[in-house]
Design an enzyme around this catalytic site. Structure first.
Site, short mmCIF file in Angstrom:
data_model
loop_
_atom_site.label_atom_id
_atom_site.label_comp_id
_atom_site.label_asym_id
_atom_site.label_seq_id
_atom_site.Cartn_x
_atom_site.Cartn_y
_atom_site.Cartn_z
N GLU A 83 39.70 24.60 28.65
CA GLU A 83 38.40 24.53 29.47
C GLU A 83 37.41 23.71 28.72
OE1 GLU A 83 36.69 28.34 30.83
OE2 GLU A 83 36.38 27.16 32.67
N GLU A 139 37.59 36.81 38.01
CA GLU A 139 37.42 35.21 38.28
C GLU A 139 37.13 34.63 36.66
OE1 GLU A 139 37.33 33.82 41.21
OE2 GLU A 139 37.39 35.71 42.46
N LEU A 140 38.35 33.86 36.44
CA LEU A 140 38.12 33.40 34.95
C LEU A 140 38.07 31.78 34.93
CD1 LEU A 140 40.96 35.87 33.82
CD2 LEU A 140 38.73 36.25 33.66
N CYS A 148 32.77 26.87 36.84
CA CYS A 148 34.14 26.74 36.56
C CYS A 148 35.07 26.01 37.25
CB CYS A 148 34.74 28.24 36.21
SG CYS A 148 34.52 28.99 37.84
N GLY A 163 34.01 35.76 34.00
CA GLY A 163 33.96 35.20 32.71
C GLY A 163 35.06 34.51 32.21
N SER A 164 35.14 34.63 30.94
CA SER A 164 36.36 33.80 30.06
C SER A 164 37.49 34.58 30.16
CB SER A 164 35.84 33.79 28.70
OG SER A 164 35.81 34.97 28.02
N ASN A 197 26.42 31.55 33.56
CA ASN A 197 26.10 30.23 34.15
C ASN A 197 25.57 30.01 35.43
OD1 ASN A 197 28.49 31.15 35.07
ND2 ASN A 197 29.10 29.09 35.60
N1 LIG Z 1 36.12 31.76 38.21
C1 LIG Z 1 34.80 31.89 38.12
O1 LIG Z 1 34.21 32.12 39.04
C2 LIG Z 1 33.80 31.73 36.79
C3 LIG Z 1 34.46 31.81 35.50
N2 LIG Z 1 33.40 31.60 34.39
C4 LIG Z 1 34.04 31.60 33.20
O2 LIG Z 1 33.26 31.94 32.33
C5 LIG Z 1 33.21 31.59 31.03
C6 LIG Z 1 31.78 31.28 30.41
O3 LIG Z 1 30.98 32.50 30.77
P1 LIG Z 1 30.71 33.54 29.66
O4 LIG Z 1 29.52 34.36 30.07
O5 LIG Z 1 30.49 32.75 28.24
O6 LIG Z 1 31.77 34.26 29.53
P2 LIG Z 1 32.39 35.60 28.58
O7 LIG Z 1 33.53 36.13 29.11
O8 LIG Z 1 31.71 35.37 27.18
O9 LIG Z 1 31.13 36.61 29.07
C7 LIG Z 1 31.16 37.07 30.47
C8 LIG Z 1 30.46 38.70 30.55
O10 LIG Z 1 31.46 39.40 29.76
C9 LIG Z 1 30.77 40.24 28.69
N3 LIG Z 1 31.53 40.83 27.73
C10 LIG Z 1 31.58 40.06 26.59
N4 LIG Z 1 32.71 40.66 25.83
C11 LIG Z 1 33.10 41.73 26.55
C12 LIG Z 1 34.01 42.77 26.36
N5 LIG Z 1 34.65 42.78 24.94
N6 LIG Z 1 34.43 43.61 27.09
C13 LIG Z 1 33.54 43.58 28.29
N7 LIG Z 1 32.69 42.64 28.60
C14 LIG Z 1 32.42 41.63 27.82
C15 LIG Z 1 29.56 39.60 28.48
O11 LIG Z 1 28.26 40.05 27.96
C16 LIG Z 1 29.16 38.61 29.81
O12 LIG Z 1 28.34 39.71 30.50
C17 LIG Z 1 33.90 30.45 31.13
O13 LIG Z 1 35.27 30.61 30.76
C18 LIG Z 1 33.97 30.16 32.45
O14 LIG Z 1 35.10 29.58 33.08
C19 LIG Z 1 32.39 31.20 34.71
C20 LIG Z 1 31.67 31.24 35.98
C21 LIG Z 1 32.48 31.41 37.09
O1 LIG Z 2 32.61 29.34 39.48
C1 LIG Z 2 31.59 29.36 39.26
O2 LIG Z 2 30.84 28.65 37.92
C2 LIG Z 2 30.66 29.26 40.14
O3 LIG Z 2 31.06 30.21 40.98
C3 LIG Z 2 30.49 27.98 40.99
S1 LIG Z 2 29.35 28.10 42.12
O4 LIG Z 2 29.37 29.42 42.91
O5 LIG Z 2 27.86 28.11 41.55
O6 LIG Z 2 29.65 26.93 43.07
#
Ligand SMILES: NC(=O)C1=CN([C@@H]2O[C@H](COP(=O)(O)OP(=O)(O)OC[C@H]3O[C@@H](n4cnc5c(N)ncnc54)[C@H](O)[C@@H]3O)[C@@H](O)[C@H]2O)C=CC1
Ligand SMILES: O=C(O)[C@H](O)CS(=O)(=O)O
Length: 477
Positions: free
Chosen positions: A380, A252-253, A286, A232-233, A156
Site C-alpha cells: 500500500e 478497517e485496514l 485507503c 488504520g494499518s 488521514n
Molecule cells: N480501511 C479504511 O477505512 C482505512 C484504512 N486506513 C489505513 O490506515 C493506515 C494509515 O493510518 P495510520 O494512522 O498511520 O495507521 P496506524 O495503524 O499507524 O494508526 C492508527 C491508530 O492506531 C493507533 N495505534 C498505533 N499503535 C497502536 C497499538 N499498538 N495498539 C493500538 N493502537 C495503536 C494510532 O495511534 C492511531 O490512532 C494505512 O494503512 C491505511 O490504509 C486509513 C484510513 C481508512
Molecule cells: O478509507 C479512507 O481513507 C476513507 O474512508 C475514505 S473516505 O471516507 O474519506 O472517502
C-alpha cells in the site's frame, strides 16, 4: 497564508470535563511545521478512569429518541462550525481547504445518518413454533448494545472516520472511549465539546490521547472494554485482533486499490475521475486509486489523458482555495514514497509524470510499465502514486486485480454489462464501483474489506449491527 488556528493545550476529555496533564505531545501544522497545539499524554490510570466513567455512564438510561436528538443536534452544530473545523483539518492534516470543508460536511452527514438509524434498531420474529414440541412458543430477537466500545482512528480523515465510529456506537446505545491518531487529534477533541453542547450525557464519550501503542495497549488490557473498532494499518490491526481475545473487533485496514479501464470505456471520464481520486489528500486515502489496469488497445490515449489531467492539479499551501494537493503527513512518508518510485523506475517502470519531492510534498506521480512485484503495486503506497499496467483479456485483468493481499474496493470503467457482472462476482473486494474509480464512498453505504483489508463493515446501519449483540427472547405461552 497559513495561520495558527488553535494554539491551545488540550487535556483529556473524561466525564464531560477536561483533565489536564503535565506531560504533553506537540501537534504540528503539517504545512508550516509550526506547533499548532499540544495534547495530553495519558497514563494507564487515565485510560482506566475513562473506561470506568464510560461504564458508569452506560448504565444510565439514554433512550433511542434522546440518542437521535443528540446526534442530530451535534450534526447541526458541526455544520454551524464548519469553517472552524475545516481550518483545523487544514492545519493538522495538511488537507486542502476545499476538501477539508467536504470532510466536515460528510462528518455531519455521518452523524445525521446515525441519528436516523438510532430510531430503527430492531430485531425480528423467529418462528420457533414451527419446531415439533414448540407449538405453544413464540420468539423474537432484540439488538442490545455491547457496552463500552473503544474506537481507535487513523490520521488521514480524522473527523469523518471518528464520526463513523462515535455516531453508530452512540446510536446503538453504547458508551465510547475514543483514541484519535496522535498526529491529528484536534478535531476529535473539539468534537467532544460539541457533543456536550448538543446534550450528550457526560461519560458517554471519552477522548483520551497519547502515544498510540501505549494507550492502545492499556485499552486492550482493560476487560471492561467490550469491543474494539479500529481503522488504520494492518500491522496495528493484527495487534488488536490478537490482544482483544474473544471480544468483538471491527477492523478497517489498508488497500492497494485497483481500477480497470476497459477498451469500451469513456476514456476522458475515466481519466478525470482517476486523476481526481488518486491524488486526493495526497493519496492518503485507503481506497485511493493505486493500480490502474488499462486495456492494451487504449493504453496510449488513456495515459496521455491521465497525464494531462494530473498535470493540471495544483500543489501547495492547503489554506489556498486554489490548491488541490497539500503535503503528506510527514516528510519521512514522502521520502518512503520517493524511494519506492525510484526503485520502480530502476526496475523498469516508466515515469510518465511527477517523481519529485520537496520536503513533505510529493508530486502527483504516474508510472507505466509497472510489474506486479514492485512495492508501488504490491504494497500500500498511501501516497500520490499511480502505477499503470495493461491487459488483453477480461480473465487476465480479474486475476491481476485479485493478485493482492488486500480487498477493500475496486473500480471498473466499462459499458459491457457482462464484464461488469462477471467482475461483480469474481473480484475479491468489499465493494466494486462500476464506471467510477475505487475511491467512491458515500457515508451510508456498507464499507469494509476482505483479506488484509479487514473485517466488519462501516456505514451507520452496518456498524450498528457490529456494535450490538443479537439476543433471542423465547416465550413459553
Ligand atoms: N480501511 C479504511 O477505512 C482505512 C484504512 N486506513 C489505513 O490506515 C493506515 C494509515 O493510518 P495510520 O494512522 O498511520 O495507521 P496506524 O495503524 O499507524 O494508526 C492508527 C491508530 O492506531 C493507533 N495505534 C498505533 N499503535 C497502536 C497499538 N499498538 N495498539 C493500538 N493502537 C495503536 C494510532 O495511534 C492511531 O490512532 C494505512 O494503512 C491505511 O490504509 C486509513 C484510513 C481508512
Ligand atoms: O478509507 C479512507 O481513507 C476513507 O474512508 C475514505 S473516505 O471516507 O474519506 O472517502
Amino acid at each position: 497564508m497559513a495561520v495558527n488556528t488553535t494554539n491551545q493545550t488540550y487535556g483529556l476529555w473524561i466525564n464531560g470535563v477536561w483533565k489536564e496533564k503535565t506531560e504533553v505531545l506537540e501537534v504540528l501544522n503539517k504545512y508550516t511545521q509550526n506547533v499548532e497545539a499540544a495534547i495530553a499524554r495519558s497514563e494507564k490510570k487515565d485510560v482506566d478512569e475513562a473506561v470506568e466513567g464510560a461504564k458508569e455512564a452506560y448504565k444510565e438510561t439514554f433512550s433511542a429518541y434522546d440518542r437521535y436528538l443528540v446526534l442530530t443536534n451535534t450534526a447541526r452544530l458541526l455544520l454551524e462550525k464548519k469553517e472552524e473545523f475545516a481550518r483545523v483539518l487544514v492545519a493538522e492534516v495538511g488537507k486542502p481547504i476545499r476538501d477539508s470543508r467536504v470532510e466536515v460536511e460528510r462528518a455531519a452527514q455521518t452523524l445525521e445518518i446515525s441519528a436516523e438509524e438510532a430510531k430503527r434498531i430492531h430485531g425480528e420474529g423467529v418462528p420457533v413454533e414451527s419446531a415439533p414440541g414448540s407449538e405453544n412458543r413464540m420468539a423474537f430477537t432484540l439488538r442490545v448494545p455491547v457496552g463500552v466500545v473503544a474506537a481507535i482512528t487513523p490520521f488521514n480523515v480524522p473527523l469523518n472516520l471518528v464520526c463513523h465510529k462515535i455516531g453508530p456506537a452512540l446510536a446503538a446505545g453504547n458508551a465510547v472511549v475514543l483514541k484519535p491518531a496522535e498526529v491529528t487529534p484536534l478535531c476529535a477533541l473539539m468534537l467532544a465539546e460539541v457533543f456536550k453542547e448538543a446534550g450528550l450525557p457526560d461519560g458517554r464519550l471519552q477522548v483520551i490521547t497519547g502515544d498510540g501503542a501505549e494507550v492502545g495497549g492499556w485499552l486492550l488490557e482493560n476487560q471492561d472494554v467490550k469491543m474494539f473498532t479500529f481503522t488504520g494499518s494492518p500491522r496495528v490491526g493484527e495487534i488488536i485482533r490478537q490482544k482483544a481475545g474473544l471480544r468483538k473487533v471491527s477492523l478497517e485496514l489498508g488497500n492497494n486499490s485497483a481500477t480497470i479501464v476497459h477498451k469500451d470505456a469513456d476514456l476522458d471520464k475515466a481519466a478525470a475521475l482517476i486523476a481526481n481520486k488518486s491524488f486526493n489528500n495526497a493519496g492518503q486515502v485507503c481506497i485511493s486509486v493505486q493500480r490502474v489496469y488499462v486495456h492494451q488497445d487504449v493504453k496510449t490515449p488513456f495515459i496521455q489523458l491521465l497525464k494531462d489531467k494530473t498535470e493540471q492539479l495544483q500543489t501547495g499551501d492547503p489554506l489556498d482555495e486554489t490548491i488541490d494537493i497539500g503535503p503528506m503527513i510527514r516528510q519521512a512518508e514522502a521520502e518512503r514514497v520517493e524511494e519506492w518510485v525510484n526503485e520502480a523506475v530502476s526496475d523498469g517502470a516508466t515515469l510518465v509524470t511527477g517523481g519529485s519531492r520537496n520536503g513533505a510534498f510529493y508530486e502527483p506521480t504516474i508510472l507505466s510499465d509497472v510489474k506486479r512485484e514492485m512495492k508501488v503495486c504490491k504494497q500500500e503506497v498511501f501516497g500520490p502514486v499511480v502505477g499503470i499496467d495493461t491487459y488483453a483479456t477480461i480473465d487476465e485483468v480479474i486475476e491481476q486485480v485479485n493478485d493482492s493481499d488486500y480487498g477493500l474496493q475496486a473500480g471498473l470503467f466499462t459499458n459491457d454489462l457482462a464484464f461488469a457482472m462477471k467482475a461483480a462476482k469474481e473480484i475479491e473486494v468489499g465493494g466494486l464501483i462500476v464506471n467510477d474509480a475505487s475511491a467512491y464512498r458515500v457515508d451510508h453505504m456498507p464499507y469494509g474489506g476482505v483479506k488484509k483489508s479487514g473485517t466488519g463493515k462501516e456505514g451507520p446501519r452496518y456498524a450498528i449491527e457490529e456494535m450490538t449483540e443479537e439476543r433471542i427472547i423465547v416465550l413459553n405461552l
